[in-house]
Write a protein that holds these residues in place. Structure first.
Motif, short mmCIF file in Angstrom:
data_model
loop_
_atom_site.label_atom_id
_atom_site.label_comp_id
_atom_site.label_asym_id
_atom_site.label_seq_id
_atom_site.Cartn_x
_atom_site.Cartn_y
_atom_site.Cartn_z
N VAL A 147 6.86 10.57 -0.50
CA VAL A 147 7.04 9.66 -1.63
C VAL A 147 6.05 8.52 -1.44
N ILE A 148 5.25 8.26 -2.50
CA ILE A 148 4.26 7.19 -2.45
C ILE A 148 4.36 6.36 -3.72
N THR A 149 3.99 5.09 -3.64
CA THR A 149 4.06 4.23 -4.82
C THR A 149 2.71 4.15 -5.53
N HIS A 150 1.65 4.56 -4.85
CA HIS A 150 0.30 4.55 -5.44
C HIS A 150 -0.44 5.79 -4.94
N LEU A 151 -1.09 6.49 -5.86
CA LEU A 151 -1.78 7.72 -5.51
C LEU A 151 -3.20 7.44 -5.06
N ASP A 152 -3.52 7.85 -3.84
CA ASP A 152 -4.91 7.89 -3.37
C ASP A 152 -5.39 9.30 -3.66
N ILE A 153 -6.23 9.46 -4.67
CA ILE A 153 -6.66 10.79 -5.12
C ILE A 153 -7.31 11.58 -3.99
N ASN A 154 -7.86 10.90 -3.00
CA ASN A 154 -8.52 11.59 -1.89
C ASN A 154 -7.54 12.34 -0.99
N LEU A 155 -6.25 12.05 -1.11
CA LEU A 155 -5.23 12.79 -0.34
C LEU A 155 -5.01 14.20 -0.90
N VAL A 181 -5.71 9.74 -14.43
CA VAL A 181 -5.36 10.06 -13.04
C VAL A 181 -4.81 11.47 -12.95
N ALA A 182 -3.98 11.86 -13.92
CA ALA A 182 -3.47 13.24 -13.96
C ALA A 182 -4.62 14.22 -14.09
N ALA A 183 -5.64 13.88 -14.87
CA ALA A 183 -6.82 14.74 -15.00
C ALA A 183 -7.55 14.88 -13.67
N GLN A 184 -7.63 13.80 -12.90
CA GLN A 184 -8.26 13.87 -11.58
C GLN A 184 -7.50 14.80 -10.65
N ALA A 216 -5.15 20.89 -8.13
CA ALA A 216 -3.76 20.66 -7.74
C ALA A 216 -2.92 20.70 -9.01
N LYS A 217 -1.61 20.73 -8.84
CA LYS A 217 -0.69 20.77 -9.98
C LYS A 217 -0.25 19.35 -10.32
N TYR A 218 -0.12 19.08 -11.62
CA TYR A 218 0.46 17.82 -12.06
C TYR A 218 1.80 18.13 -12.71
N VAL A 219 2.88 17.61 -12.13
CA VAL A 219 4.22 17.81 -12.64
C VAL A 219 4.71 16.46 -13.16
N PRO A 257 16.19 13.75 -18.16
CA PRO A 257 15.03 13.92 -17.31
C PRO A 257 14.66 15.40 -17.15
N ARG A 258 13.37 15.65 -17.09
CA ARG A 258 12.88 17.01 -16.87
C ARG A 258 11.51 16.94 -16.23
N LEU A 259 11.20 17.97 -15.48
CA LEU A 259 9.89 18.09 -14.84
C LEU A 259 9.10 19.14 -15.60
N GLU A 260 7.90 18.73 -16.05
CA GLU A 260 7.06 19.61 -16.86
C GLU A 260 5.66 19.65 -16.25
N GLU A 261 5.18 20.86 -15.97
CA GLU A 261 3.84 20.98 -15.40
C GLU A 261 2.80 20.95 -16.51
N PHE A 262 1.77 20.14 -16.31
CA PHE A 262 0.67 20.03 -17.27
C PHE A 262 -0.64 20.35 -16.58
N SER A 263 -1.53 20.96 -17.32
CA SER A 263 -2.90 21.16 -16.88
C SER A 263 -3.77 20.30 -17.80
N ILE A 264 -4.43 19.32 -17.23
CA ILE A 264 -5.15 18.33 -18.02
C ILE A 264 -6.62 18.34 -17.63
#
Length: 103
Positions: A26-34, A49-52, A58-61, A86-93
């Protein structure tokens, strides 16, 4: 081995998502390099950011919620959170190149 990163600072969201799928970190800020190929990033990210995330293969949920207008900007407790469907939906961006960008 692929990892599941949950990006959130909201306790009710973290609790609910953790019950829906495995979460490695669990992270509060995404480091895209991870993010590596086949990882999953779960949360409510800005579109660029989701596009990155997707560009890194990787998957964006996305955590989708139907939040009533009177609750916007309010920290939801667990009961309120669950009332927002609430629901989790996978997107390809992907980001489209514009004529102004170098190719």
């Amino acid at each position: 081995m692929p990892k599941n990163y949950l990006v959130s600072r909201h306790p009710a969201a973290i609790d609910w998502i953790s019950q829906q799928m495995p979460v490695d970190q669990v992270i509060t800020h995404l480091d895209i390099n991870l993010i590596e190929v086949d990882d999953a990033v779960i949360g409510t990210l800005p579109i660029h950011v989701a596009a990155q995330v997707c560009e890194r293969q990787a998957k964006y949920v996305h955590l989708s919620l139907d939040i009533p207008s009177q609750w916007r900007g309010k920290e939801l407790d667990t009961v309120e959170f669950k009332q927002c469907a609430p629901r989790l939906e996978e997107f390809s961006i992907s980001r489209e190149k514009t004529d102004n960008e170098s190719r």
